[in-house]
Design an enzyme around this catalytic site. Structure first.
Site, PDB file in Angstrom:
ATOM      1  N   LYS A 116      28.642 -28.064   3.700  1.00 21.63           N
ATOM      2  CA  LYS A 116      27.780 -28.355   2.494  1.00 21.63           C
ATOM      3  C   LYS A 116      27.911 -28.958   1.510  1.00 21.63           C
ATOM      4  CE  LYS A 116      24.307 -24.220   3.226  1.00 21.63           C
ATOM      5  NZ  LYS A 116      24.157 -23.313   2.267  1.00 21.63           N
ATOM      6  N   LYS A 198      23.503 -25.916  15.951  1.00 17.17           N
ATOM      7  CA  LYS A 198      22.040 -24.535  15.058  1.00 17.17           C
ATOM      8  C   LYS A 198      21.184 -25.525  14.545  1.00 17.17           C
ATOM      9  CE  LYS A 198      22.666 -22.794  10.391  1.00 17.17           C
ATOM     10  NZ  LYS A 198      23.324 -21.553   9.388  1.00 17.17           N
ATOM     11  N   LYS A 201      17.224 -24.943   8.571  1.00 15.23           N
ATOM     12  CA  LYS A 201      16.098 -24.288   7.569  1.00 15.23           C
ATOM     13  C   LYS A 201      16.274 -25.913   6.869  1.00 15.23           C
ATOM     14  CE  LYS A 201      16.306 -19.647   5.225  1.00 15.23           C
ATOM     15  NZ  LYS A 201      18.398 -20.144   4.465  1.00 15.23           N
TER      16      LYS A 201
END
Ligand code: ATP
Ligand code: LTN
Length: 334
Positions: A116, A198, A201
């Site tokens: 992130k 993965k 969203k």
């Protein structure tokens, strides 16, 4: 909810975007199966969500949408405690104490933090780094034994365990040490466009993820475009991540095993296979979407559930927090 000797289970999802079928299969769907076996706390992790930039009005709306979605997926507010994380102050309070038992170096090494931080290089804030400690506080506040999450959260669970053990060693037995509960099916749904990553969203490629809010046409189109490979065998294998992912998705929604899914598609071409997977997913999501819309039309009902959930959670959390404050030596009046 009756007070029993059932084990305590805790899980949460961030209201940070539209949920994908990965979130559903990896997390929420399992919650429904577990809610009668355990004393369950299911939260909407809005404190976590603001570790990346959120639009305030949208965050508020997504929080309510997520609550409606939980219920639409089958989470029963009478059988568990469903609440919004920021509505229970103890989460932030315990995080502060746990921060003093957590090392900067170990937070810097967390995979999700590194990912992130790279994706949001302009906003590597303290909260992003502290994310795992807040998650540990969530879990430890309720004396949780079981934490059902997708495989990507395993490292955070390990840290929560380490922090609990560290606290117990320093101050005496206070926290229960939680266990991850990772179901094999659905634990890692991957991107339809890059099937070794993965499904997320927040993927920039809109075709990579299937959202729970997608309509049938969109779902069919995304599966039609799903990346497979150049041979035509419909089998799960490490060198066939795209096909394996589609088989996993199909099996998870159909409630069958992957070998059963392989058998069902014997003799199919990829086109027909992808069509069938798309149909299965669209059929499974349609009733959930309808129910979510119905619930969202009754904001008073949702507000009532969340208010009651927060009160129950706050009561349980306060017990642990008081104990923690006593153990660390905070003055409590007398
Ligand atoms: P983001 O991609 O924005 O960081 P996310 O999609 O990982 O978020 P979270 O709110 O962080 O969503 O995760 C909610 C739950 O869904 C967690 O239990 C996580 O393990 C699970 N989960 C997320 N993505 C997947 C996936 N692709 N497959 C299986 N489970 C998943
Ligand atoms: N970080 C989690 C969401 C989350 C969570 C939790 C999961 C916040 N607090 C406590 C389990 C237990 C995620 O899934 N990304």
């Amino acid at each position: 909810m009756e007070e029993t000797t059932q084990k305590v289970l805790y899980s949460a999802v961030q209201p940070s975007g539209n949920l994908t079928i990965g979130n559903y299969l990896g997390a929420i769907r399992n919650w429904v199966k577990l809610q009668h076996e355990f004393t369950c706390f299911y939260a909407i992790a809005d404190l976590h969500a603001i570790t990346v930039k959120q639009e305030p009005a949208l965050l508020r709306r997504r929080t309510l949408e997520l609550a409606a979605l939980y219920v639409a997926c089958g989470v029963d507010p009478a059988a568990c405690t469903l609440y919004v994380q920021s509505n229970v102050a103890a989460h932030a309070e315990l995080t502060w104490v746990l921060n003093t038992l957590t090392y900067v170096g170990e937070m810097e090494r967390m995979t999700q933090f590194k990912d992130k931080a790279a994706r949001h290089a302009e906003n590597v804030n303290m909260g992003l780094m502290d994310y795992p400690v807040l998650m540990a506080a969530d879990i430890l506040l309720y004396q949780t034994q079981v934490v059902p999450v997708g495989i990507d959260q395993r490292q955070h669970l390990e840290i929560a365990r380490d922090i609990a053990i560290r606290f117990n060693n320093r101050y005496g037995e206070t926290f229960r040490v939680p266990e991850a509960y990772i179901l094999k099916e659905g634990a890692k749904i991957t991107s339809l466009q890059d099937p070794v990553r993965k499904m997320s969203k927040s993927d920039e490629n809109p075709n990579a993820s299937v959202f729970l809010s997608d309509d049938r046409d969109t779902i069919m189109r995304k599966f039609r475009r799903a990346v497979t490979d150049s041979d035509d065998r419909i089998v799960a294998a490490e060198e066939k991540p795209g096909v394996t992912n589609l088989l996993n998705i199909y099996a998870a929604f159909k409630g069958c095993t992957v070998p059963e899914a392989e058998k069902a598609f014997q003799g199919f071409g990829y086109g027909d296979f992808k069509f069938a997977v798309g149909e299965t997913v669209a059929d499974a999501l349609a009733p959930i979407q309808a129910e979510q819309q119905r619930l969202l039309a009754d904001k008073g009902y949702l507000a009532g559930i969340l208010k009651e959930g927060a009160a129950r959670a706050a009561y349980a959390a306060r017990k642990t927090l008081s104990k923690v404050y006593r153990k660390v030596g905070f003055y409590r009046g007398e």
